[in-house]
Scaffold this active site. Structure first.
Site, PDB file in Angstrom:
ATOM      1  N   GLU A   1      -2.063  -5.311  -3.546  1.00  0.00           N
ATOM      2  CA  GLU A   1      -1.109  -4.578  -2.705  1.00  0.00           C
ATOM      3  C   GLU A   1      -0.092  -5.524  -2.082  1.00  0.00           C
ATOM      4  O   GLU A   1       1.101  -5.194  -1.991  1.00  0.00           O
ATOM      5  CB  GLU A   1      -1.854  -3.807  -1.621  1.00  0.00           C
ATOM      6  CG  GLU A   1      -2.675  -2.652  -2.164  1.00  0.00           C
ATOM      7  CD  GLU A   1      -3.409  -1.882  -1.086  1.00  0.00           C
ATOM      8  OE1 GLU A   1      -3.623  -0.673  -1.281  1.00  0.00           O
ATOM      9  OE2 GLU A   1      -3.766  -2.482  -0.046  1.00  0.00           O
TER      10      GLU A   1
ATOM     11  N   ASP B   1       0.831  -1.204   0.000  1.00  0.00           N
ATOM     12  CA  ASP B   1       0.000   0.000   0.000  1.00  0.00           C
ATOM     13  C   ASP B   1       0.867   1.257   0.000  1.00  0.00           C
ATOM     14  O   ASP B   1       0.614   2.207  -0.748  1.00  0.00           O
ATOM     15  CB  ASP B   1      -0.916  -0.020   1.221  1.00  0.00           C
ATOM     16  CG  ASP B   1      -1.726   1.260   1.366  1.00  0.00           C
ATOM     17  OD1 ASP B   1      -2.643   1.469   0.559  1.00  0.00           O
ATOM     18  OD2 ASP B   1      -1.426   2.047   2.277  1.00  0.00           O
TER      19      ASP B   1
END
EC number: 3.1.26.3
Length: 225
Positions: free
Chosen positions: A118, A46
């Site tokens: 992610e 992320d």
């Protein structure tokens, strides 16, 4: 939990061959399937995704304001966009899920697919370096970066607030009406209350923020009719 299928094909799709397959294995493992799941890799990915997209937008739009850049980044890194990328990769075919998630169709769930993308970014970083991550992410986002523009990237809550302010109306009130599910897979029901509508409008999503955005989008449609 199902075994991971045809990893070489997935690597070709991603455009990256892992030196340590264990990183990819963990990135594809949901917490419902094993204690060695992908949430830490998701945390790492992320952050990497955010800096790569931020850097790309900063250089692509030298005249854009901070607000425009933030809105474009939010559009590009949101769960919906990541889930779209996951679907393009057919990532659902490779996920390791527990029996409950398999039964409930977790391999199609937007939040699980987005988290896996992610996590894969985080896994690639650990297996190589930040520059490899940068190039791969930019390749995955190439078509999206070509069409993104500073205009029309405001989220529904912002658009609703601006619309009401323009006509000197009271700002909307958001209220969480209901939550259900386990802490890591909650569903939020949020009401949006505005002066011009006799009843609250309801948004339902996997996070409070997304539910508020959903409700705001519906309110905008109703009051602009």
């Amino acid at each position: 939990m199902e075994p991971i299928k045809n990893i070489p094909r997935l690597c070709r799709t991603l455009g990256y061959e892992f030196n340590e397959k264990a990183f990819l294995d963990q990135a594809l493992t949901h917490r419902s399937a094993s204690n060695k799941h992908n949430e830490r890799l998701e945390f790492l990915g992320d952050s990497i995704l955010s800096i790569v997209i931020s850097d790309a937008l900063y250089h692509q739009f030298p005249a854009a304001t901070e607000g425009d850049l933030s809105r474009m980044r939010a559009t590009l890194v949101c769960g919906k966009m990541l889930a779209e990328i996951a679907i393009e990769f057919k990532l659902g075919d490779y996920l390791k899920l527990g029996p409950g998630e398999l039964k409930s169709g977790g391999f199609r769930r937007e939040s699980i697919l987005a988290d896996a993308v992610e996590a894969i970014i985080g896994a690639i970083y650990l297996d190589s370096d930040i520059e490899n991550c940068r190039q791969l992410v930019l390749n995955w986002y190439e078509s999206r970066l070509k069409v993104i523009e500073p205009i029309n990237q405001k989220d529904p809550k912002t658009l609703l607030q601006e619309y009401l302010q323009k006509y000197r109306k009271p700002l909307p009130v958001y209220r969480v009406a209901h939550t259900e599910g386990d802490a890591h897979e909650q569903t939020f029901t949020v009401e949006c209350i505005v002066e011009d509508l006799s009843q609250a409008v309801v948004g339902v999503a996997s996070s409070r923020r997304k539910a508020e955005q959903s409700a705001a989008a519906q309110v905008l449609e109703l009051i602009k009719k």
